[in-house]
Design a protein around this motif. Structure first.
Motif, PDB file in Angstrom:
ATOM      1  N   UNK A  70       0.833  -1.205   0.000  1.00  0.00           N
ATOM      2  CA  UNK A  70       0.000   0.000   0.000  1.00  0.00           C
ATOM      3  C   UNK A  70       0.870   1.259   0.000  1.00  0.00           C
ATOM      4  N   UNK A  71       1.946   1.250   0.792  1.00  0.00           N
ATOM      5  CA  UNK A  71       2.857   2.395   0.829  1.00  0.00           C
ATOM      6  C   UNK A  71       3.527   2.602  -0.519  1.00  0.00           C
ATOM      7  N   UNK A  72       3.963   1.527  -1.145  1.00  0.00           N
ATOM      8  CA  UNK A  72       4.624   1.632  -2.446  1.00  0.00           C
ATOM      9  C   UNK A  72       3.645   2.161  -3.494  1.00  0.00           C
ATOM     10  N   UNK A  73       2.414   1.706  -3.438  1.00  0.00           N
ATOM     11  CA  UNK A  73       1.400   2.172  -4.380  1.00  0.00           C
ATOM     12  C   UNK A  73       1.128   3.660  -4.169  1.00  0.00           C
ATOM     13  N   UNK A  74       0.986   4.074  -2.924  1.00  0.00           N
ATOM     14  CA  UNK A  74       0.749   5.487  -2.625  1.00  0.00           C
ATOM     15  C   UNK A  74       1.940   6.338  -3.062  1.00  0.00           C
ATOM     16  N   UNK A  75       3.150   5.840  -2.835  1.00  0.00           N
ATOM     17  CA  UNK A  75       4.358   6.567  -3.234  1.00  0.00           C
ATOM     18  C   UNK A  75       4.414   6.704  -4.757  1.00  0.00           C
ATOM     19  N   UNK A  76       4.087   5.636  -5.476  1.00  0.00           N
ATOM     20  CA  UNK A  76       4.100   5.672  -6.935  1.00  0.00           C
ATOM     21  C   UNK A  76       3.051   6.644  -7.465  1.00  0.00           C
TER      22      UNK A  76
END
Length: 160
Positions: A107-113
């Motif tokens: 979820x963090x990686x998706x939000x960062x992307x």
């Protein structure tokens, strides 16, 4: 796949395999797990393991809930000893923590992307010059005075 992501996957896989190994070979009362209960629990462990190996932590977490439900059912029917249930529950808790962590990281990686894409689009919009609009044709009509002067211009000396 990033090295950190690979490590988390390895831990999930190891934990699921440990649970499978814990259940393997069970079938007598001496091991604290009855044969039927062992088969049902092994099927649930397989679901967790497969989802983990496919890097699908949400499905693995759902399968883990099924394993825990099955574990409770086995205990209520006397198919598993309390000691064996605690052992499996401890492993399941470790797998759950790992899966929850993997979901949070995803979820963090998706939000960062998404944020990086938004910033890139914003930056690109700032660097692109605004489109130049062509001037609109004039709708102003020349007055009669101007028109008359233009018409008389260049008509020779003797006409006046």
């Amino acid at each position: 796949m990033t090295p950190g992501n690979h490590g988390a996957l390895t831990v999930r896989w190891s934990a699921a395999m440990l649970a499978a190994g814990l259940l393997a070979g069970c079938g007598t009362g001496e091991t604290g797990l009855q044969r039927d209960a062992a088969k049902q629990l092994q099927a649930r462990v397989l679901e967790v393991t497969q989802a983990s190996s496919q890097n699908d932590p949400a499905t693995a977490l759902s399968a883990l809930k099924g394993l825990e439900t099955e574990l409770g059912n086995a205990q209520s029917k006397g198919g598993i000893s309390d000691e064996r249930r605690r052992s499996i529950t401890t492993i399941a808790a470790a797998v759950r923590a790992d899966l929850t962590d993997a979901i949070a990281k995803t979820d963090q990686a998706k939000a960062r992307a998404e944020e990086e894409a938004r910033q890139a689009a914003e930056q690109a919009a700032q660097q692109t010059p605004p489109a130049q609009e062509a001037p609109a044709p004039s709708t102003v009509q020349p007055s009669g005075e101007d028109k008359g002067k233009k018409d008389n211009a260049g008509k020779g000396k003797g006409s006046g």
